[in-house]
Scaffold this motif. Structure first.
Motif, mmCIF file in Angstrom:
data_model
loop_
_atom_site.group_PDB
_atom_site.id
_atom_site.type_symbol
_atom_site.label_atom_id
_atom_site.label_comp_id
_atom_site.label_asym_id
_atom_site.label_seq_id
_atom_site.Cartn_x
_atom_site.Cartn_y
_atom_site.Cartn_z
ATOM 1 N N ARG A 46 3.965 3.337 26.166
ATOM 2 C CA ARG A 46 5.850 4.052 25.820
ATOM 3 C C ARG A 46 6.071 3.135 24.804
ATOM 4 N N ILE B 127 -1.405 7.423 18.445
ATOM 5 C CA ILE B 127 0.135 7.745 18.987
ATOM 6 C C ILE B 127 0.550 9.118 18.577
ATOM 7 N N THR B 128 0.514 10.003 19.451
ATOM 8 C CA THR B 128 1.758 11.106 18.585
ATOM 9 C C THR B 128 2.899 10.303 18.432
ATOM 10 N N VAL B 129 3.289 11.319 17.027
ATOM 11 C CA VAL B 129 5.058 10.552 17.186
ATOM 12 C C VAL B 129 5.607 12.074 17.043
ATOM 13 N N LYS B 130 6.370 12.583 17.417
ATOM 14 C CA LYS B 130 7.214 14.062 18.108
ATOM 15 C C LYS B 130 8.952 13.888 16.851
ATOM 16 N N GLN B 131 9.048 13.939 15.551
ATOM 17 C CA GLN B 131 10.403 13.610 15.277
ATOM 18 C C GLN B 131 10.915 14.563 15.245
ATOM 19 N N THR C 64 -0.108 8.222 12.029
ATOM 20 C CA THR C 64 -0.890 9.244 13.058
ATOM 21 C C THR C 64 -2.230 8.858 12.565
ATOM 22 N N ASP D 263 -4.079 7.801 24.925
ATOM 23 C CA ASP D 263 -3.258 8.561 24.032
ATOM 24 C C ASP D 263 -1.633 8.670 25.019
ATOM 25 N N VAL D 264 -0.935 8.428 23.606
ATOM 26 C CA VAL D 264 0.236 8.872 24.436
ATOM 27 C C VAL D 264 1.668 9.147 22.993
ATOM 28 N N THR D 265 2.384 10.346 23.551
ATOM 29 C CA THR D 265 3.577 10.492 22.730
ATOM 30 C C THR D 265 4.925 9.644 22.357
ATOM 31 N N THR E 244 9.278 9.870 20.346
ATOM 32 C CA THR E 244 9.930 10.742 19.856
ATOM 33 C C THR E 244 10.359 9.501 19.341
#
Length: 460
Positions: free
Chosen positions: A352, A103-107, A97, A72-74, A76
């Motif tokens: 990443r 994959i977590t996307v921090k927008q 997602t 699991d990875v985030t 940006t």
């Protein structure tokens, strides 16, 4: 982005087919954008650009598989989609997602001026984005700073080529022989007309030529519409469009000489000034969208953000939309594009970096959803989807219109040059503060000095 109204966002478009030589000249016409978002502070096209490193980073050099099978990875993701386009980007990220749960996307969505002013320092500090959406004309500026990295491996591994897009928007992402952008969309100036207002003058649609334009505004004035078409001091995109239509360009092909002050530039700016001098447009026109919605004007040339604005802020206003008319000798219209870019920060971690590339790949492949933002998807396959073919802007995606798009040249610091030169000339001429030719002469002097400085600084 789909651009927000002029009061809240920066200002960043058929025709008949042309020869390959003419087409190449048009897509290499201009480099411009928002005042204040400059390379020196910051810190929507030719097949060859300037600046940047000759060496791609070691990470990401292996063949790209478009799949992520790591932990699991985030990642940006920064962009400037703060207006009516924002919800559609949020929807795309949600769909991504769901399809890629690891994959977590921090927008982070910022106003474009803030985005461009912060992205370099944030990325240098390791606290910026892994992926950033940038305008096509900004790639050279940020590649020359080393903020974004080449994407050739990603494009080659996926088998992407200009046949998946259009030649101009695809080649526009190349910078000194390396690809720095994967295009998400294209946006342009459209012609909007009030169905009701045109009907009162016996007209059924907007004009397509200069002669038809003259006849239409005369008919509208005879029908009692005092100022049927509005032009504002910040309508520099119209100047860029007309400059190309009359056979001119902002810079020479080799980017050594400023050329917008020639006869083509004078014709373009004089046409704009005459709209005010002949009382077709009021002298103090500013909020074109409001004037169009309240019936003060019957025709306007505006960017595609207006489509959703009309849907959201009017009670079912009946209007038409078509390509920018051919006022000059041949079709041509300002265009820009939002591109996905990868920053040097992404490859600080292998997982990443891979996840960021998967994100770019998936978003490009599934960009039909983005049509709801009012933009034109860059992927040809997305333009065949009913989500786009049923949209109002689909009218602007014919082969003839797409071939008339004039994309911005890749010149580091071009937005700073634009704000201090031809954008200022347009404003002064439209306001009647200076004769068009005199305004252009002063602007050329300023622009050439700035271009020479940037060529020396960034060695292009």
């Amino acid at each position: 982005m789909m651009l927000s109204p002029r009061s809240t966002a920066h200002r960043l478009h058929g025709g008949t087919p042309r020869s390959a030589q003419d087409f190449g000249r048009r897509r290499l016409l201009s480099g411009a954008g928002a005042a204040g978002a400059t390379l020196t502070v910051a810190a929507c096209s030719g097949g060859q650009s300037i600046g940047g490193s000759d060496e791609a980073p070691a990470a990401g050099s292996e063949p790209f598989t478009a799949e992520y099978d790591g932990p699991d990875v985030t990642i940006t993701f920064w962009n400037g989609f703060t207006g009516g386009d924002g919800p559609y980007m949020k929807q795309l990220i949600t769909e991504f997602t769901e399809a890629n749960p690891a994959i977590t996307v921090k927008q982070s969505s910022l106003e474009w001026a803030d985005f461009y002013s912060k992205v370099v320092t944030a990325t240098d500090a390791g606290s910026g984005p892994d992926v950033a959406a940038m305008h096509l004309d900004q790639l050279a500026s940020f590649a020359s700073r080393g903020t974004i990295v080449p994407l050739d491996n990603l494009a080659e591994s996926l088998g992407l080529s200009e046949s998946d897009f259009t030649p101009a928007v695809w080649q526009g992402g190349v910078f000194q022989g390396q690809r720095y952008g994967i295009p998400l969309d294209m946006f342009t100036i459209a012609q909007y007309w009030s169905t009701e207002k045109l009907s009162t003058a016996g007209l059924e649609a907007g004009p397509t030529t200069g002669e038809e334009f003259d006849a239409a505004v005369q008919s509208l004035q005879s029908a009692g519409i005092e100022n049927p078409f509005w032009v504002s001091p910040d309508n520099w995109q119209i100047f860029v469009s007309l400059l190309g239509q009359f056979g001119g360009s902002l810079y020479s092909e080799d980017l050594t000489t400023v050329t917008f002050g020639d006869d083509a530039g004078a014709k373009a700016l004089t046409w704009m000034r005459d709209l005010v001098a002949d009382d077709i447009s009021p002298s103090d026109a500013t909020d074109l969208a409001t004037a169009f919605k309240n019936g003060s004007s019957a025709l306007i040339h505006e960017l595609l953000w207006l489509i959703n604005d009309l849907e959201d802020t009017t009670d079912g206003m009946e209007y038409g939309i078509s390509a920018f008319p051919t006022i000059g000798d041949s079709p041509g219209v300002f265009a820009n594009s939002h591109n996905f870019t990868l920053t040097k920060q992404a490859d600080a971690d292998a997982d990443r970096g891979q996840a960021a590339r998967v994100f770019i790949s998936w978003m490009s492949e599934n960009s039909a959803t983005w049509a709801a933002s009012g933009n034109i998807p860059a992927r040809a396959s997305a333009r065949e989807d009913t989500q786009f073919t049923d949209s109002r802007q689909a009218e602007l995606a014919t082969e003839e219109v797409l071939e008339s798009f004039i994309f911005l040249q890749q010149v580091p610091g071009s937005r700073e040059i634009a704000a201090d030169s031809y954008q200022r000339a347009v404003s002064r001429a439209v306001l009647g503060e200076e004769d068009p030719e005199a305004a252009l002469t002063a602007a050329v002097t300023t622009a050439q000095e700035m271009l020479d400085r940037n060529r020396e600084l960034y060695e292009f």
